[in-house]
Design a protein around this motif. Structure first.
Motif, PDB file in Angstrom:
ATOM      1  N   ALA A   1     -22.286 -46.672   1.377  1.00 42.89           N
ATOM      2  CA  ALA A   1     -23.879 -47.096   1.224  1.00 42.89           C
ATOM      3  C   ALA A   1     -23.904 -48.613   1.063  1.00 42.89           C
ATOM      4  O   ALA A   1     -24.911 -49.169   1.601  1.00 42.89           O
ATOM      5  CB  ALA A   1     -24.173 -46.641  -0.278  1.00 42.89           C
ATOM      6  N   ALA A   2     -22.783 -49.367   1.189  1.00 47.13           N
ATOM      7  CA  ALA A   2     -22.760 -50.719   1.324  1.00 47.13           C
ATOM      8  C   ALA A   2     -22.959 -50.881   2.708  1.00 47.13           C
ATOM      9  O   ALA A   2     -23.741 -51.951   3.037  1.00 47.13           O
ATOM     10  CB  ALA A   2     -21.241 -51.427   0.680  1.00 47.13           C
ATOM     11  N   ASP A   3     -22.347 -50.469   3.662  1.00 48.70           N
ATOM     12  CA  ASP A   3     -22.697 -50.729   5.023  1.00 48.70           C
ATOM     13  C   ASP A   3     -24.079 -50.666   5.484  1.00 48.70           C
ATOM     14  O   ASP A   3     -24.657 -51.428   5.982  1.00 48.70           O
ATOM     15  CB  ASP A   3     -21.947 -49.742   5.991  1.00 48.70           C
ATOM     16  CG  ASP A   3     -20.487 -49.654   5.745  1.00 48.70           C
ATOM     17  OD1 ASP A   3     -19.611 -50.035   6.544  1.00 48.70           O
ATOM     18  OD2 ASP A   3     -19.869 -48.978   5.016  1.00 48.70           O
TER      19      ASP A   3
ATOM     20  N   TYR B   1     -20.632 -53.011  -4.388  1.00 44.23           N
ATOM     21  CA  TYR B   1     -19.999 -51.881  -4.316  1.00 44.23           C
ATOM     22  C   TYR B   1     -18.554 -52.040  -4.069  1.00 44.23           C
ATOM     23  O   TYR B   1     -17.759 -51.029  -4.328  1.00 44.23           O
ATOM     24  CB  TYR B   1     -20.596 -51.208  -2.772  1.00 44.23           C
ATOM     25  CG  TYR B   1     -22.031 -50.697  -2.661  1.00 44.23           C
ATOM     26  CD1 TYR B   1     -22.410 -49.481  -3.188  1.00 44.23           C
ATOM     27  CD2 TYR B   1     -23.160 -51.462  -2.570  1.00 44.23           C
ATOM     28  CE1 TYR B   1     -23.486 -48.927  -3.249  1.00 44.23           C
ATOM     29  CE2 TYR B   1     -24.313 -51.146  -2.261  1.00 44.23           C
ATOM     30  CZ  TYR B   1     -24.535 -49.809  -2.653  1.00 44.23           C
ATOM     31  OH  TYR B   1     -25.919 -49.279  -2.628  1.00 44.23           O
ATOM     32  N   PHE B   2     -18.250 -53.205  -3.799  1.00 42.58           N
ATOM     33  CA  PHE B   2     -16.809 -53.391  -3.532  1.00 42.58           C
ATOM     34  C   PHE B   2     -15.848 -53.203  -4.665  1.00 42.58           C
ATOM     35  O   PHE B   2     -16.136 -53.805  -5.841  1.00 42.58           O
ATOM     36  CB  PHE B   2     -16.491 -54.794  -2.549  1.00 42.58           C
ATOM     37  CG  PHE B   2     -15.248 -55.231  -2.373  1.00 42.58           C
ATOM     38  CD1 PHE B   2     -14.548 -54.215  -1.681  1.00 42.58           C
ATOM     39  CD2 PHE B   2     -14.494 -56.242  -2.953  1.00 42.58           C
ATOM     40  CE1 PHE B   2     -13.138 -54.429  -1.224  1.00 42.58           C
ATOM     41  CE2 PHE B   2     -13.039 -56.427  -2.610  1.00 42.58           C
ATOM     42  CZ  PHE B   2     -12.537 -55.586  -1.291  1.00 42.58           C
ATOM     43  N   ARG B   3     -14.722 -52.504  -4.471  1.00 44.00           N
ATOM     44  CA  ARG B   3     -13.791 -52.295  -5.484  1.00 44.00           C
ATOM     45  C   ARG B   3     -14.433 -51.503  -6.832  1.00 44.00           C
ATOM     46  O   ARG B   3     -13.979 -51.541  -7.866  1.00 44.00           O
ATOM     47  CB  ARG B   3     -13.167 -53.509  -6.042  1.00 44.00           C
ATOM     48  CG  ARG B   3     -12.363 -54.010  -4.938  1.00 44.00           C
ATOM     49  CD  ARG B   3     -11.337 -55.412  -5.330  1.00 44.00           C
ATOM     50  NE  ARG B   3     -10.511 -55.679  -4.430  1.00 44.00           N
ATOM     51  CZ  ARG B   3      -9.705 -56.878  -4.486  1.00 44.00           C
ATOM     52  NH1 ARG B   3      -9.715 -57.692  -5.336  1.00 44.00           N
ATOM     53  NH2 ARG B   3      -9.006 -57.336  -3.605  1.00 44.00           N
ATOM     54  N   GLN B   4     -15.571 -50.558  -6.404  1.00 41.02           N
ATOM     55  CA  GLN B   4     -15.960 -49.864  -7.401  1.00 41.02           C
ATOM     56  C   GLN B   4     -15.321 -48.575  -7.226  1.00 41.02           C
ATOM     57  O   GLN B   4     -15.366 -47.909  -6.307  1.00 41.02           O
ATOM     58  CB  GLN B   4     -17.744 -49.752  -7.241  1.00 41.02           C
ATOM     59  CG  GLN B   4     -18.255 -51.006  -7.541  1.00 41.02           C
ATOM     60  CD  GLN B   4     -18.028 -51.525  -8.624  1.00 41.02           C
ATOM     61  OE1 GLN B   4     -18.236 -50.981  -9.873  1.00 41.02           O
ATOM     62  NE2 GLN B   4     -17.475 -52.725  -8.865  1.00 41.02           N
ATOM     63  N   ALA B   5     -14.748 -47.887  -8.299  1.00 41.96           N
ATOM     64  CA  ALA B   5     -14.046 -46.661  -8.459  1.00 41.96           C
ATOM     65  C   ALA B   5     -15.113 -45.414  -7.985  1.00 41.96           C
ATOM     66  O   ALA B   5     -16.021 -45.420  -8.546  1.00 41.96           O
ATOM     67  CB  ALA B   5     -13.356 -46.392  -9.840  1.00 41.96           C
ATOM     68  N   GLY B   6     -14.606 -44.551  -7.116  1.00 44.34           N
ATOM     69  CA  GLY B   6     -15.285 -43.436  -6.707  1.00 44.34           C
ATOM     70  C   GLY B   6     -16.329 -43.879  -5.610  1.00 44.34           C
ATOM     71  O   GLY B   6     -17.150 -42.855  -5.403  1.00 44.34           O
TER      72      GLY B   6
END
Length: 269
Positions: free
Chosen positions: A50-52, A29-34
């Motif tokens: 969603a990553a949390d 998820y990290f540094r994924q646009a949007g």
């Protein structure tokens, strides 16, 4: 199937597995646009992604397999009681604001605690692959440069100290005044580092971290790591800080006392 206790993972091994699982859940998820986020704070901005949630669920799944008798206290899914008197206190992403901005100052926080406070702690930065661990017999960072023993700095004069905090406003008007009294006395003050500031203190690069309004899952892992490295973490009155609130982390006893003296006029809340 009942777990074979003779093959049971040690707490340290399990902590590393938890951090590995969180890394695997978060990094896609990290540094994924949007990347969407939701705000949990009606009066401000406290994002969750969603990553949390994925990272906390991954850690909870491992704990249910390997430590079903222990309690769990996580930021996203609350507190699950246990029977052992021990509790895993986890923050899947400490610094979600930094996370959604692409800044690598967020981290995964994992602590194992009992009634007296944290026993073992992990501060993990998945993107830089730096893992800071502190507990009985261990105070180390593993990362791109290999394995490094953690040890706090020996600077004892506030005029030579480096102070970090996450937010310039720190807390209430009274809390800000207390923080600024210390900030005026130190050599350098920097902001915005989230849990990474505590990791840098344990590694000997920062001398003080002062914050207010923390939760237990924000500070228990840093307490274990910093204390293992030779530092001190208390509240602004020198009392235990593992339940959160106002926190003063210092690299040594002399700086801790000097900062406490300047924070001493801040009213209790």
């Amino acid at each position: 199937m009942t777990e074979d206790l003779s093959a049971r993972l040690s707490d340290l091994d399990l902590s590393n597995r938890l951090a590995d699982a969180a890394r695997d859940a978060i990094l896609p998820y990290f540094r994924q646009a949007g990347l969407p986020s939701q705000n949990k704070d009606n009066s401000g901005f406290d994002p969750v992604t969603a990553a949390d949630r994925a990272a906390e669920l991954a850690m909870r799944n491992l704990l249910s397999q390997h430590r079903p008798e222990d309690g769990i206290w996580g930021e996203e899914f609350g507190r699950t009681p246990g029977e052992s008197g021990r509790e895993w206190v986890i923050d899947p992403i400490d610094g979600t604001r930094a996370f959604i901005c692409g800044a690598p100052t967020w981290g995964v926080l994992i602590a194992l605690s009992d009634a007296s406070g944290p026993i073992l702690g992990v501060i993990d930065q998945p993107y830089t692959r730096e893992r800071f661990i502190g507990g009985p017999g261990v105070a180390e960072m593993t990362g791109p440069a290999g394995r490094i023993t953690l040890a706090t700095r020996r600077v004892t004069d506030l005029s030579e100290a480096v102070l970090f905090s996450t937010f310039p406003e720190v807390g209430s008007t009274e809390e800000l005044a207390g923080f600024e009294a210390v900030s005026k006395a130190v050599r350098l003050t920097r902001f915005g580092m989230d849990c990474y500031a505590y990791a840098l203190l344990a590694a000997g690069h920062v001398d003080l971290v002062i914050e207010a309004g923390l939760n237990a899952y924000d500070i228990q892992a840093p307490i274990a790591v910093i204390e293992a490295a030779g530092g001190i973490v208390t509240d602004w009155r020198g009392r235990p800080a593992h339940m959160g609130g106002r926190v003063l982390a210092a690299s040594n006893a002399d700086l801790h006392q000097a900062a406490l003296t300047l924070l001493g006029n801040t009213p209790d809340t």
